[in-house]
Design an enzyme around this catalytic site. Sequence first.
Site, short mmCIF file in Angstrom:
data_model
loop_
_atom_site.label_atom_id
_atom_site.label_comp_id
_atom_site.label_asym_id
_atom_site.label_seq_id
_atom_site.Cartn_x
_atom_site.Cartn_y
_atom_site.Cartn_z
N LYS A 62 6.46 1.53 -12.04
CA LYS A 62 6.21 0.48 -13.02
C LYS A 62 5.61 -0.75 -12.37
CE LYS A 62 8.61 -2.36 -16.45
NZ LYS A 62 9.91 -2.64 -17.11
N TYR A 89 9.00 -7.87 3.36
CA TYR A 89 10.22 -7.99 4.14
C TYR A 89 11.31 -7.09 3.58
CZ TYR A 89 14.51 -9.96 6.08
OH TYR A 89 15.72 -10.12 6.69
N HIS A 104 18.25 5.71 -19.08
CA HIS A 104 17.97 4.48 -18.34
C HIS A 104 19.26 3.75 -17.99
CE1 HIS A 104 15.85 0.85 -17.12
NE2 HIS A 104 14.71 1.49 -17.29
N HIS A 122 13.17 -3.15 -8.34
CA HIS A 122 12.82 -4.36 -9.09
C HIS A 122 11.86 -5.19 -8.26
CE1 HIS A 122 16.70 -4.20 -11.71
NE2 HIS A 122 15.72 -3.46 -12.19
N ARG A 151 13.93 5.12 -12.56
CA ARG A 151 13.71 5.16 -13.99
C ARG A 151 13.54 6.62 -14.43
NH1 ARG A 151 11.00 1.01 -11.64
NH2 ARG A 151 11.55 -1.08 -12.39
N ARG A 201 20.89 3.48 -14.42
CA ARG A 201 20.48 2.40 -13.51
C ARG A 201 21.39 1.18 -13.69
NH1 ARG A 201 15.44 1.76 -11.46
NH2 ARG A 201 15.07 -0.24 -12.48
#
Length: 398
Positions: free
Chosen positions: A269, A369, A332, A359, A242, A335
Site C-alpha cells: 500500500k 533507518y 484486516h 505503516h 494486510r 493486524r
Amino acid sequence: MALTDTAIRNARPKAKPYKVADSQGLYLLVNPRGSKLWRVKYRIDGVERKLALGSYPEITLAEARTARDAARRQLAHAVDPNAAKRQARIEASVRASNSFATVAEELIEKKGREGIAQATLEKQRWLLKLLGTDFGKRPVADITPQELLHELRKHERRGRLEATKQLRSFASRVFRYAVATARAERDPAQLLLGALTTPRVKHFAAITDPVEFGALLRAVEDYQGDPSVMYALKLTPHVFQRPGELRQMEWAEVNFEKAVWIIPEGKMKMRQPHSVPLSRQALAILTEMRQLSGSGRYAFPSVRTRARPISDNTINAALRRMGYSKEQMTAHGFRTSASSLLNESGKWNPDAIERALAHMVAGSVRRIYNQSAYWRERVEMAQWWSDYLDELREGGNR
C-alpha cells in the site's frame, strides 16, 4: 420578397437544384431529392463565399435568420464566418478529446507508470465508472461544481457516503491533473468540500482480549475447507500483513533458508518493498502448503484456477462460516489484534511494531533507518508472537 414558412413548405424539388431567396444574403437551396439547405452568401476581400447553416426544418426560418445576423456581425469585425465555424469545430473536437473520462484514464495510466499498485488502479477505474458514462463524456474544462455535486448526490441519497467521499476525492485529482496539463482552469471538486455528508469512520472489527483471541485461534485450527483457505487462515495471525498482501503471496517471494518473505513494492500500500521475518510456526505452515501448491506461482491459489490467488473476501468468508460476524472480527482485524496485544505486552519498541505492520513512517531518512535498525528486534518479536499465539490457542494467557 422575404421568405415565409408556407413558401418554404411549398418549395418542391425540381430536376436541378434551385435557390429561394430570403434577404441579406440568406437563401434556401432546394435539391432534386427534396433536401432544403440554408445558405448565407457574403463577400470578404472581394471574394464571394457561402456559409452553410443547416437544413430545414431542423433549422427553422427564424433560427436561420438569427444565424445569418450573427455571421453579418462577424463580418462587421473582419471575421470570416466560415473560418470562425471551422475554429469552433476544432475547439469542440479538442474539448471532446479532453473529456473527463479521457483525462482520468490518462492520469490512471500515468499513475500506473509511476508504480501504483494494480489494485489501486482498478479502484480508480471503478470510481470513474461510478461517475457514469454521460458525465465522463463532458469536457473537463466545462464541468461546474453544481454538475459534479448533482452526480455525487445520486450516491449520497443511496447512503453510499464513503463511496461519495472517494468519488469527490478522485474527481479532484482528475481536475488538478487537467489544470496541471493546461486543459482546465480550476478544480470544481475542491469547492464542494463541506457540501457532502461526512461518513462515520469505521474501524476494522478485531478481537483484542487475549482469552477471546485464543478461542478464535482454536476455531482457526479446527476450520475445514479448501486447503488454500485453511492455510491462509492459519498463517494470517502469525504475520502482520494486510489481507491483500497475504493472499497474493508468491513462492518466489519466500526465502525458506533465511526465513523471510520479501513483498515487492508493487504489492504494498505504501509503495515500499517490505521484508517479513517468518517464525518457525509460519515456516511450518508454508512448508505444508508448498507441498500442495509449490508447483504454481501463488502460495494460496484459487480453487477455480491456479493462475490466480484466492479472492479478496476469502478469509472474511471463512470467519463468517466459523460464526464470527463482521462486527466481531475481520481479516484486516488480525493486524489490529497483533498491534494491540504486542503494545500491551510492553516488550517491544512501538516503532518496531509499526514497522512490522508496514505503516508509513514520516521522513525518508527515518524510513531508511527503521527498515534496518529494527530488523533484529522484529525477528525476535515474530518468534515471540507465534509462541504467544500457541499459548493462547492452548488456553494460556501470559
